[in-house]
Design an enzyme around this catalytic site. Structure first.
Site, PDB file in Angstrom:
ATOM      1  N   GLN A  52       0.843  -1.197   0.000  1.00  0.00           N
ATOM      2  CA  GLN A  52       0.000   0.000   0.000  1.00  0.00           C
ATOM      3  C   GLN A  52       0.882   1.253   0.000  1.00  0.00           C
ATOM      4  O   GLN A  52       0.736   2.137   0.846  1.00  0.00           O
ATOM      5  CB  GLN A  52      -0.984  -0.013   1.179  1.00  0.00           C
ATOM      6  CG  GLN A  52      -1.914  -1.214   1.090  1.00  0.00           C
ATOM      7  CD  GLN A  52      -2.911  -1.296   2.219  1.00  0.00           C
ATOM      8  OE1 GLN A  52      -2.554  -1.113   3.386  1.00  0.00           O
ATOM      9  NE2 GLN A  52      -4.152  -1.592   1.898  1.00  0.00           N
ATOM     10  N   HIS A  53       1.809   1.243  -0.927  1.00  0.00           N
ATOM     11  CA  HIS A  53       2.661   2.408  -1.119  1.00  0.00           C
ATOM     12  C   HIS A  53       3.260   2.373  -2.523  1.00  0.00           C
ATOM     13  O   HIS A  53       3.179   1.349  -3.223  1.00  0.00           O
ATOM     14  CB  HIS A  53       3.765   2.483  -0.060  1.00  0.00           C
ATOM     15  CG  HIS A  53       4.486   1.189   0.201  1.00  0.00           C
ATOM     16  ND1 HIS A  53       5.128   0.472  -0.788  1.00  0.00           N
ATOM     17  CD2 HIS A  53       4.659   0.483   1.344  1.00  0.00           C
ATOM     18  CE1 HIS A  53       5.675  -0.605  -0.265  1.00  0.00           C
ATOM     19  NE2 HIS A  53       5.393  -0.639   1.036  1.00  0.00           N
ATOM     20  N   ALA A  54       3.823   3.514  -2.907  1.00  0.00           N
ATOM     21  CA  ALA A  54       4.586   3.595  -4.164  1.00  0.00           C
ATOM     22  C   ALA A  54       5.956   4.151  -3.808  1.00  0.00           C
ATOM     23  O   ALA A  54       6.126   4.824  -2.788  1.00  0.00           O
ATOM     24  CB  ALA A  54       3.884   4.505  -5.162  1.00  0.00           C
TER      25      ALA A  54
END
Ligand code: TYD
Length: 141
Positions: A51-53
């Site tokens: 749940q990140h970039a």
């Protein structure tokens, strides 16, 4: 081989009668020099991770045991779900891709190869920020 978007990689198996062996050489089997590895295990099936970039880091992730799924999206309307369930396949995740790993089997060991050392500042952990940065082509949060 082109590495423009997230994609499945298939590694060569060098097994023999003694068992299996898979090699991931930086710059050859994966499209970057490997600066960091980490692995994730013991995540319950209902858990979502990632749940990140990342602004700077590229990854290849491999379920060396068990299985999981990874959902990737580019913030421009393109998304895909990959199932990782064989030690000889991995998913390449370029920079600036929102990713979520989930559906972990009980025996899942998810090996992550990274192109950069850990730097918390290059992680975008807020989805709205990610969409805004993609939309604006903005490199500042
Ligand atoms: P996190 O990024 O939330 O893991 P994931 O996205 O894989 O679910 O990281 C969990 C914790 O571990 C967090 O406190 C940061 C730390 N961490 C490091 O110190 N170095 C690393 O290389 C990684 C991936 C995480």
């Amino acid at each position: 081989m082109q590495f423009q978007g997230p994609q499945m990689l298939e590694f060569q198996e060098k097994g023999d009668e003694r068992g299996h062996l898979i090699v991931c050489e930086g710059g050859q089997d994966v499209p970057f020099d490997i600066k960091r590895i980490f692995y994730i295990y013991g995540s319950a099936p209902g858990i979502a991770r990632g749940q990140h970039a990342n602004r700077e880091t590229e990854f290849v992730i491999i379920n060396v045991a068990g299985s999981s799924k990874v959902k990737v999206e580019d913030g421009k309307g393109n998304e895909a779900v990959f199932t990782l369930n064989r030690p000889r396949t991995g998913v390449y995740i370029p920079r600036m891709i929102w990713k979520e790993m989930y559906d972990f089997s009980e025996n899942s060991v998810l090996l992550c190869l990274a192109s950069e050392h850990y730097k918390p500042d290059e992680y975008i952990r807020n989805y709205e920020d990610f969409l805004r940065i993609v939309r604006e082509g903005d490199s500042e949060v």
